[in-house]
Design a protein around this motif. Sequence first.
Motif, PDB file in Angstrom:
ATOM      1  N   LYS A  26      -5.340  -9.836  -0.867  1.00  0.00           N
ATOM      2  CA  LYS A  26      -3.826  -8.717  -1.629  1.00  0.00           C
ATOM      3  C   LYS A  26      -3.975  -7.604  -0.442  1.00  0.00           C
ATOM      4  O   LYS A  26      -5.194  -6.924   0.207  1.00  0.00           O
ATOM      5  CB  LYS A  26      -5.426  -8.556  -2.732  1.00  0.00           C
ATOM      6  N   VAL A  27      -2.664  -7.257  -0.307  1.00  0.00           N
ATOM      7  CA  VAL A  27      -2.721  -6.023   0.716  1.00  0.00           C
ATOM      8  C   VAL A  27      -1.747  -5.116  -0.707  1.00  0.00           C
ATOM      9  O   VAL A  27      -0.840  -5.116  -1.393  1.00  0.00           O
ATOM     10  CB  VAL A  27      -1.146  -6.480   1.440  1.00  0.00           C
ATOM     11  N   SER A  28      -2.655  -3.583  -0.338  1.00  0.00           N
ATOM     12  CA  SER A  28      -2.622  -2.920  -1.575  1.00  0.00           C
ATOM     13  C   SER A  28      -1.908  -1.597  -0.829  1.00  0.00           C
ATOM     14  O   SER A  28      -2.279  -1.120   0.124  1.00  0.00           O
ATOM     15  CB  SER A  28      -3.704  -2.987  -2.368  1.00  0.00           C
ATOM     16  N   ARG A  29      -1.152  -1.022  -1.387  1.00  0.00           N
ATOM     17  CA  ARG A  29      -0.569   0.266  -1.456  1.00  0.00           C
ATOM     18  C   ARG A  29      -1.471   0.946  -1.933  1.00  0.00           C
ATOM     19  O   ARG A  29      -2.347   1.345  -2.555  1.00  0.00           O
ATOM     20  CB  ARG A  29       0.108   0.775  -2.291  1.00  0.00           C
ATOM     21  N   ARG A  30      -1.895   2.295  -0.388  1.00  0.00           N
ATOM     22  CA  ARG A  30      -3.852   2.500  -0.102  1.00  0.00           C
ATOM     23  C   ARG A  30      -2.865   3.702  -1.492  1.00  0.00           C
ATOM     24  O   ARG A  30      -4.600   4.023  -2.229  1.00  0.00           O
ATOM     25  CB  ARG A  30      -3.178   3.394   0.853  1.00  0.00           C
ATOM     26  N   GLU A  31      -2.003   4.583  -1.944  1.00  0.00           N
ATOM     27  CA  GLU A  31      -1.588   5.554  -2.784  1.00  0.00           C
ATOM     28  C   GLU A  31      -1.956   5.058  -4.391  1.00  0.00           C
ATOM     29  O   GLU A  31      -2.555   6.028  -4.790  1.00  0.00           O
ATOM     30  CB  GLU A  31      -0.339   6.285  -2.658  1.00  0.00           C
ATOM     31  N   PHE A  32      -1.701   4.070  -4.552  1.00  0.00           N
ATOM     32  CA  PHE A  32      -1.919   3.182  -5.728  1.00  0.00           C
ATOM     33  C   PHE A  32      -3.355   2.947  -5.847  1.00  0.00           C
ATOM     34  O   PHE A  32      -3.775   3.372  -6.421  1.00  0.00           O
ATOM     35  CB  PHE A  32      -1.119   2.089  -5.410  1.00  0.00           C
ATOM     36  N   LEU A  77       0.653  -0.666   7.917  1.00  0.00           N
ATOM     37  CA  LEU A  77      -1.198  -1.820   7.708  1.00  0.00           C
ATOM     38  C   LEU A  77      -2.387  -1.009   7.585  1.00  0.00           C
ATOM     39  O   LEU A  77      -2.823  -0.877   9.235  1.00  0.00           O
ATOM     40  CB  LEU A  77      -0.436  -2.829   7.680  1.00  0.00           C
ATOM     41  N   SER A  78      -3.638  -0.627   7.539  1.00  0.00           N
ATOM     42  CA  SER A  78      -4.685  -1.360   8.010  1.00  0.00           C
ATOM     43  C   SER A  78      -5.428  -1.378   7.394  1.00  0.00           C
ATOM     44  O   SER A  78      -5.372  -2.033   6.126  1.00  0.00           O
ATOM     45  CB  SER A  78      -5.376   1.007   7.219  1.00  0.00           C
ATOM     46  N   ILE A  79      -5.408  -2.035   8.166  1.00  0.00           N
ATOM     47  CA  ILE A  79      -7.410  -3.795   7.796  1.00  0.00           C
ATOM     48  C   ILE A  79      -8.341  -3.460   7.945  1.00  0.00           C
ATOM     49  O   ILE A  79      -8.699  -2.252   8.867  1.00  0.00           O
ATOM     50  CB  ILE A  79      -6.550  -4.965   9.016  1.00  0.00           C
ATOM     51  N   VAL A  80      -8.963  -3.294   7.126  1.00  0.00           N
ATOM     52  CA  VAL A  80     -10.727  -3.265   7.085  1.00  0.00           C
ATOM     53  C   VAL A  80     -11.033  -3.485   6.521  1.00  0.00           C
ATOM     54  O   VAL A  80     -10.757  -4.886   5.694  1.00  0.00           O
ATOM     55  CB  VAL A  80     -10.416  -1.694   5.610  1.00  0.00           C
ATOM     56  N   TRP A 133      -5.522  -3.723   3.947  1.00  0.00           N
ATOM     57  CA  TRP A 133      -5.718  -5.241   3.557  1.00  0.00           C
ATOM     58  C   TRP A 133      -7.032  -5.103   3.959  1.00  0.00           C
ATOM     59  O   TRP A 133      -7.956  -5.452   5.225  1.00  0.00           O
ATOM     60  CB  TRP A 133      -4.736  -6.054   4.413  1.00  0.00           C
ATOM     61  N   PHE A 134      -8.037  -5.936   3.154  1.00  0.00           N
ATOM     62  CA  PHE A 134      -9.471  -6.061   3.423  1.00  0.00           C
ATOM     63  C   PHE A 134      -9.495  -7.551   3.744  1.00  0.00           C
ATOM     64  O   PHE A 134      -9.207  -8.239   3.446  1.00  0.00           O
ATOM     65  CB  PHE A 134      -9.979  -5.805   1.738  1.00  0.00           C
ATOM     66  N   VAL A 135     -10.388  -7.311   5.080  1.00  0.00           N
ATOM     67  CA  VAL A 135     -10.302  -8.846   5.727  1.00  0.00           C
ATOM     68  C   VAL A 135     -11.447  -8.623   5.892  1.00  0.00           C
ATOM     69  O   VAL A 135     -12.744  -7.865   6.298  1.00  0.00           O
ATOM     70  CB  VAL A 135      -9.078  -8.985   7.003  1.00  0.00           C
ATOM     71  N   ARG A 165       2.508   0.061  14.189  1.00  0.00           N
ATOM     72  CA  ARG A 165       2.451   0.097  12.193  1.00  0.00           C
ATOM     73  C   ARG A 165       1.276   0.003  11.793  1.00  0.00           C
ATOM     74  O   ARG A 165       0.899   0.128  11.100  1.00  0.00           O
ATOM     75  CB  ARG A 165       4.155  -0.940  12.128  1.00  0.00           C
ATOM     76  N   LEU A 166       0.252  -0.429  12.875  1.00  0.00           N
ATOM     77  CA  LEU A 166      -0.976  -0.955  12.256  1.00  0.00           C
ATOM     78  C   LEU A 166      -2.429  -0.450  12.918  1.00  0.00           C
ATOM     79  O   LEU A 166      -2.337   0.261  14.024  1.00  0.00           O
ATOM     80  CB  LEU A 166      -1.242  -2.466  12.895  1.00  0.00           C
ATOM     81  N   GLU A 167      -3.206   0.082  12.212  1.00  0.00           N
ATOM     82  CA  GLU A 167      -4.624   0.096  13.030  1.00  0.00           C
ATOM     83  C   GLU A 167      -5.254  -0.823  11.931  1.00  0.00           C
ATOM     84  O   GLU A 167      -4.999  -1.328  11.157  1.00  0.00           O
ATOM     85  CB  GLU A 167      -4.766   2.214  12.466  1.00  0.00           C
ATOM     86  N   VAL A 168      -6.236  -0.907  12.773  1.00  0.00           N
ATOM     87  CA  VAL A 168      -7.696  -1.169  12.490  1.00  0.00           C
ATOM     88  C   VAL A 168      -8.735  -0.672  12.099  1.00  0.00           C
ATOM     89  O   VAL A 168      -9.549   0.009  13.008  1.00  0.00           O
ATOM     90  CB  VAL A 168      -8.065  -2.447  13.525  1.00  0.00           C
ATOM     91  N   VAL A 169      -9.454  -0.642  10.542  1.00  0.00           N
ATOM     92  CA  VAL A 169     -11.043   0.670  11.036  1.00  0.00           C
ATOM     93  C   VAL A 169     -11.819  -0.643  10.406  1.00  0.00           C
ATOM     94  O   VAL A 169     -12.080  -1.628   9.627  1.00  0.00           O
ATOM     95  CB  VAL A 169     -10.419   1.146   9.370  1.00  0.00           C
TER      96      VAL A 169
END
Length: 400
Positions: free
Chosen positions: A193-199, A32-35, A114-116, A58-62
């Motif tokens: 909304k949490v979205s699949r990045r490749e999608f 999961l990437s939180i942007v 996940w856009f926050v 399993r987490l990164e925060v950008v």
Amino acid sequence: MRFLPQLADARFPFSPMSGRRPGATIGGMPTLSIVIPVYGAEAYLAGCLRTIVGGGDRLEVVVVDDCSPDGSRAIAERFAAEDPRFRVVSTPENAGSGPARNFGLTQAKGDYVWFVDGDDELKPGAVDRVIAALDASAPLDVLLVQHEKVRDTGVVEPGELADLTAACPADPGGFTLAEWPQIVDYTHTPWTKVSRREFLTGIDLGFPAGWYTDIPWTYGLLRRAERIAVVTESCYQWRQRAGSSITRTRDDRHFDVFTQWQRVWDDFEDVREPQVRVALFNHMVWHLLVVIGNTERVDPRKRREFFRRTSALYRRYHPGPDAWRPAAGVAGLKQRLLAARAYLGYEALRQVYRLARRVRGGGPQGPAAPRGSAAEAAPDGPPEQPAGPGLPAATRVSGG
């Protein structure tokens, strides 16, 4: 779309990040990437980042610094210095939260994004809850998460996802928009909304510029998703702060809402499922009536033009009398006035409603509306209810 106030005071509360593992390293690609797009958020950003706990490696925060003029970047860099899962990147120039999210997506490495918003907060356990939901299912394109709205008065209002899910005609663990069209009634904010990045990158769906950019992004996302699921336990706190939301700002840029809804219909031009088009039309009518009815958004001198453009969209995309009919009561009367392009009738109805609220007491706006109701979102008019066959009455969206 949200925007944040610019605050000059560089002081902020800061404490070690509870629940973090300083010095931990990310092994492999995160789940999961939180942007987080950031502009003028120094008063709130530390509070937001402190709630992003759990997830392990399993987490990164950008954190995307959208050329913020205050101390937001310094706050994010302090968190990044304590936790290697945090990264700070910068946009080439200030462009707004939508383009900043687009840029953050290019920097994300997680399987899901996940856009926050930097002035909101996550609920305790939210990260682990989301990752567990992703693990428990076949690969998803989109995971919808429940939220709650925290007003600046401290009142907490639950989001609509749990109530909507109770009436879901499909499997809430895996469905499409065609199988559950009424999901369009859930808030069109990206942070639910949490979205699949490749999608996301594969469908080339970015946020446009302007206000209300969440609208074409959300419905474009739901239209293309082949597998959607929900988490009905609250994961996100939308912190409504005075001066920090376009829903409480009078500005001509509220007319951007017509551009964004037109983008939706252009995108849905080849969508033939009648139930989807009916649900989308119904939701659009509700949303536009909320915007025009809110005195904190549309300048009264511009209301006639706003009504005219709302009526034009209503007439252009009406699915036909056999598919959609106006609601009962006052809400249906307002819809009929749209159909007739009768602005003077709409304005008279609005004034009568305001007068009735004054007579009931509680000041110019009358007594407080029920928590989470559309009347509260649109203080100049009564609640807008869904209309038309097969569209259940539902608590309406919390977002703009």
